[in-house]
Write a protein that holds these residues in place. Sequence first.
Motif, mmCIF file in Angstrom:
data_model
loop_
_atom_site.group_PDB
_atom_site.id
_atom_site.type_symbol
_atom_site.label_atom_id
_atom_site.label_comp_id
_atom_site.label_asym_id
_atom_site.label_seq_id
_atom_site.Cartn_x
_atom_site.Cartn_y
_atom_site.Cartn_z
ATOM 1 N N ARG A 74 2.414 10.333 3.434
ATOM 2 C CA ARG A 74 1.424 11.208 4.078
ATOM 3 C C ARG A 74 0.013 10.940 3.567
ATOM 4 N NH1 ARG A 74 5.748 15.120 3.605
ATOM 5 N NH2 ARG A 74 4.881 15.857 1.629
ATOM 6 N N ASP A 75 -0.103 10.591 2.296
ATOM 7 C CA ASP A 75 -1.426 10.363 1.696
ATOM 8 C C ASP A 75 -2.056 9.045 2.127
ATOM 9 O OD1 ASP A 75 -1.157 12.708 0.282
ATOM 10 O OD2 ASP A 75 -0.633 11.757 -1.631
ATOM 11 N N LEU A 76 -1.233 8.110 2.586
ATOM 12 C CA LEU A 76 -1.691 6.739 2.803
ATOM 13 C C LEU A 76 -2.646 6.629 3.982
ATOM 14 C CD1 LEU A 76 -1.463 3.756 1.985
ATOM 15 C CD2 LEU A 76 0.474 3.569 3.553
ATOM 16 N N GLN B 223 0.827 -1.205 0.000
ATOM 17 C CA GLN B 223 0.000 0.000 0.000
ATOM 18 C C GLN B 223 0.865 1.259 0.000
ATOM 19 O OE1 GLN B 223 -2.276 -1.146 3.503
ATOM 20 N NE2 GLN B 223 -4.142 -1.234 2.281
ATOM 21 N N MET B 224 1.936 1.244 0.795
ATOM 22 C CA MET B 224 2.856 2.381 0.803
ATOM 23 C C MET B 224 3.455 2.599 -0.584
ATOM 24 S SD MET B 224 5.003 1.806 4.334
ATOM 25 C CE MET B 224 4.400 2.359 5.927
ATOM 26 N N LEU B 225 3.896 1.510 -1.196
ATOM 27 C CA LEU B 225 4.504 1.591 -2.518
ATOM 28 C C LEU B 225 3.523 2.147 -3.544
ATOM 29 C CD1 LEU B 225 6.679 0.951 -4.632
ATOM 30 C CD2 LEU B 225 5.860 -1.427 -4.621
ATOM 31 N N ASP B 226 2.313 1.617 -3.552
ATOM 32 C CA ASP B 226 1.303 2.091 -4.494
ATOM 33 C C ASP B 226 1.039 3.580 -4.293
ATOM 34 O OD1 ASP B 226 -0.886 1.739 -6.448
ATOM 35 O OD2 ASP B 226 -2.202 2.006 -4.731
ATOM 36 N N SER B 227 0.982 4.024 -3.034
ATOM 37 C CA SER B 227 0.735 5.434 -2.743
ATOM 38 C C SER B 227 1.889 6.314 -3.229
ATOM 39 C CB SER B 227 0.517 5.624 -1.240
ATOM 40 O OG SER B 227 0.084 6.934 -0.942
ATOM 41 N N MET B 228 3.116 5.841 -3.071
ATOM 42 C CA MET B 228 4.279 6.593 -3.571
ATOM 43 C C MET B 228 4.253 6.704 -5.095
ATOM 44 S SD MET B 228 7.271 4.904 -1.213
ATOM 45 C CE MET B 228 7.204 4.932 0.575
ATOM 46 N N LEU B 229 3.920 5.616 -5.754
ATOM 47 C CA LEU B 229 3.859 5.613 -7.218
ATOM 48 C C LEU B 229 2.790 6.584 -7.709
ATOM 49 C CD1 LEU B 229 4.111 1.750 -7.679
ATOM 50 C CD2 LEU B 229 5.880 3.391 -8.345
ATOM 51 N N ARG B 230 1.638 6.565 -7.041
ATOM 52 C CA ARG B 230 0.563 7.477 -7.429
ATOM 53 C C ARG B 230 0.940 8.933 -7.161
ATOM 54 N NH1 ARG B 230 -4.726 5.067 -7.829
ATOM 55 N NH2 ARG B 230 -4.585 2.796 -7.702
#
Length: 498
Positions: free
Chosen positions: A342-344, A145-152
Amino acid sequence: MTSTNPLAWLPAADRYSPWREASVVVAGLGTSGFAAADALLELGARVIVLDDLDSDENRDKATLLEHLDAVVRLGPGSSATMPKATDLVITSPGWRPDYPLLAQATAQDVPIWGDIELAWRLMHPDRIVPWLGVTGTNGKTTTTQMLDSMLRAAGLKSAAVGNIGRPVIEAINDEVPYDVFAVELSSFQLHWAHSLELHSAVVLNVHADHLEWYGPWAGGGDAAMDGYRADKARIYHNVRHSCVYNVAEPVTEKMVEQAEVIEGARAIGFTLGIPSVSMMGVVDDLLVDRAFVEQRRDSALPLANVSDVHPNAPHNIENALAAAGLARSFGVPGPAVAQGLRDLKLGGHRIATVATIDGVKWVDDSKATNPHAANSSMRAFESIVWIAGGQTKGTSFDELVQTHASKLRAAIVLGIDRQVVAEALHRYAPDVPLIVIDRTDPTTAMDEAVQAAAAFAESGDTVLLAPGGASKDMWPGYAARGDDFAAAVAKLPGGGTR
């Protein structure tokens, strides 16, 4: 019997292969099995779906697939025998290799793929999306989830898929032109995956878990753990860019050293300490990159503040560093790493404070379904009233109790394997007050556990639900167990105070 004319194209099969020639058995009608069957039917394959569970949900899925010309067999014994003229078996991740259907396929040289292998094949040659893979005993979902949020946050079209809940095959068939997939992979999924060539991958940690899956066919004992480790290590094979490993767990670095990677792939460590060259680490409350910067021999790039990680317990900072390593390997700029953190918004039941009553913090970590996960949350607190138990899956609690005995004010154990935890406490923390809950009704058992914990807890303590065991002995899943914990706490005087 297998097909009399084996399909010569099957070993190199992709989306453009002549699937109409193939008879494929899909073992299991769960989320991944349904997605696999649907994708194969779209390509024209003859599909037979087998599942021993005849539930309302499975019947609904069966009706949909039968409209697409699949053959579906449900109910006890449906999967006991492999149909004649089977060319390929697609297995659900949880099915062990010694299950009769899979054992028959192996004996008759019928290929067995998992849904991950099928997804990788069907992505080629025209829908190729790079994969960033995440596995480990604990922290997979959070890191993904962290990774996906960083990519987005970097403006990339990303999807979090795999063991996290959404089959990769579904995403491949989306109309969205994805730039990258953040893929959570379990050991079961990796066991049945043979062709993966991930862009980058990480093994977060490796500790005893799922030994009940490996023990019966791998030989039990050390052989079960060896099989589990070997499947985790598969994620590194044929990696093209970066193999990210945990500096604190040398077994993960050894996996990288032994992996057959694509020439030029790098080894990238992550550590809670000051990073060496080619590592991610922590300096002065900053997450820093000393791997993907030109001047890495004498400098590091700040990526985020430790306070950007929620919760910022040590194990979760490790998750953030691992995710950052994968993201940076894909070219994500530093500011997007911080913004992604921060967004996660993570799902519940992972070190979630449900109430603070008279100075006592009540924390739900129901997702801690093995001793290593329980250890991660226990590291974050100093004085603990521990609620533990459930399905221990062949694991030992000895090391966990030894490590944290001095922190325990009391322990309450419940669930089918409660005596496993109780015996470890008797051996290594004999002076810690222990309450054994024998109730089998989940709500009543949790109410009693919470009331017992309240009797021991003092201001400054944390009552921690970190069971160290799976939940399906008494609950539908870990979320229901955590919900019952929160409900029981709410019944206490002052239980509505956060």
